[in-house]
Design an enzyme around this catalytic site. Structure first.
Site, PDB file in Angstrom:
ATOM      1  N   TRP A   1       0.881  -1.167   0.000  1.00 50.46           N
ATOM      2  CA  TRP A   1       0.000   0.000   0.000  1.00 50.46           C
ATOM      3  C   TRP A   1       0.922   1.221   0.000  1.00 50.46           C
ATOM      4  CZ3 TRP A   1      -0.668  -4.425   2.695  1.00 50.46           C
ATOM      5  CH2 TRP A   1      -1.890  -5.109   2.558  1.00 50.46           C
ATOM      6  N   ARG A   2       1.198   1.767  -1.184  1.00 51.06           N
ATOM      7  CA  ARG A   2       2.201   2.832  -1.259  1.00 51.06           C
ATOM      8  C   ARG A   2       1.861   3.903  -2.284  1.00 51.06           C
ATOM      9  NH1 ARG A   2       7.049  -0.777  -3.432  1.00 51.06           N
ATOM     10  NH2 ARG A   2       8.337   0.753  -2.338  1.00 51.06           N
TER      11      ARG A   2
ATOM     12  N   ASP B   1      19.650  -7.015  -0.493  1.00 50.17           N
ATOM     13  CA  ASP B   1      20.009  -5.726   0.090  1.00 50.17           C
ATOM     14  C   ASP B   1      21.224  -5.862   1.005  1.00 50.17           C
ATOM     15  OD1 ASP B   1      17.667  -4.888  -1.154  1.00 50.17           O
ATOM     16  OD2 ASP B   1      16.480  -5.016   0.685  1.00 50.17           O
TER      17      ASP B   1
END
Length: 333
Positions: A118-119, A276
């Site tokens: 949700w961005r 990452d």
């Protein structure tokens, strides 16, 4: 132009080596079989920033996060997390009417994860929009190295992306080095062509590329690694670390091409932030003076530890000890 043939930016003051990481931190939610629903924070560039700072706990290398957040309690809490981890925040933009993005992690029995996001209205999307962004864009000239990911590019508005790329061109001409992690997420782009154009523009500015093979194969349709390496040479990228999951990574640089085996993990719990953490350790080693083969070993070591824990950021006590004399160099392929 290679990673080590660095002339400090003309406007950069003397002192510690300065690294800027540009991207988005989000609220992370996950369902844990023991603890139930838990909440923390994460995001590809933030994960890199935290692991990088943990591996560079000295006054000689400093790292700052460049992003935008809201004026809410979640934004305050994530900013405090960065500070607690040693990540600087002098160029974090606060947008009063915005909130952070949110994602939910689901993992299967093999530790492979699925993300729900949700961005769409997240503050970070607007970090380089408007006159209020000028200060952060100009501040990039103060850094020796600037780290950007494919997600950093994807979340920005089209205008914000162009402003960032323009700023990167200027600081690179002044002596900064640009580090790019491809992290291609198709759902963040309007179409493949738009992504290819943005990645091409970025790669022409890149000195060190930290590449996940599956992502570039999906975006550019490379048939094999040889095609990828030729394409990156055409873009002018001087150093490439090609990540291939649990398989060995391939490193290409001025001294040749090397294959560095991954560390075997018997029980993978969660692969979140594996790439990452590899990138953070690789860059940390290189900026501390390590060669590319050693940097890849650092990357594999940290990633192997990270996948044995849930969530993007493992406890500080679980960090492996990575020292310059710890590893022998890989054998040239």
């Amino acid at each position: 132009m290679t990673l080590n043939s660095r002339q400090r930016p003309q406007s950069a003051p003397s002192g510690p080596l300065k690294v800027a990481l540009v991207g988005e931190c989000m609220i992370e939610m996950r369902s844990d079989p023991v603890a139930g629903l838990s909440q923390t924070f994460g995001g590809d560039t933030l994960n890199v920033a935290v692991y990088f700072c943990r591996l560079n706990a000295s006054e000689h290398i400093v790292a700052d996060y460049v992003t935008a957040i809201g004026a809410d309690s979640f934004s305050d809490a994530m900013r405090q997390l960065w500070r607690d981890e040693g990540v600087g925040d002098p160029h974090v933009r606060v947008i009063e009417d915005a909130l952070p993005g949110l994602y939910f992690i689901q993992t299967d029995s093999q530790g492979e994860r699925r993300f729900l996001y949700w961005r769409g209205e997240a503050a970070a999307r607007r970090m380089f929009d408007g006159a209020e962004a000028d200060a952060a864009l100009h501040a990039l000239a103060d850094y020796d190295y600037i780290y950007v990911s494919g997600i950093s590019l994807a979340i920005l508005t089209a205008g914000g992306r162009e402003r960032l790329l323009h700023a990167l061109r200027l600081v690179r001409e002044a002596g900064a080095r640009i580090v790019f992690d491809n992290n291609y997420r198709p759902h963040l782009w309007p179409d493949t062509q738009a992504a290819r154009q943005a990645y091409g523009d970025m790669l022409r500015l890149t000195d060190l590329a930290l590449i996940t093979w599956e992502d570039d194969a999906a975006l550019f349709g490379y048939a094999d690694v040889e095609v990828l390496f030729r394409a990156y040479a055409a873009f002018g990228v001087g150093e490439i670390a090609l990540k291939r999951g649990a398989a060995s990574c391939l490193v290409q640089c001025d001294s040749g091409r090397f294959e560095v085996p991954a560390e075997q993990v018997r029980h993978v719990v969660d692969t979140t932030a594996a790439g990452d953490s590899f990138s953070a350790a690789y860059l940390s080693c290189r900026l501390q003076g390590g060669d590319p083969q050693l940097a890849a070993r650092w990357g594999h070591r940290l990633a192997a530890q990270v996948v044995q824990h849930r969530g993007a950021l493992i406890p500080g006590a679980a960090m492996p000890s990575l020292k310059m004399p710890s590893f022998s160099s890989a054998t040239e392929a």
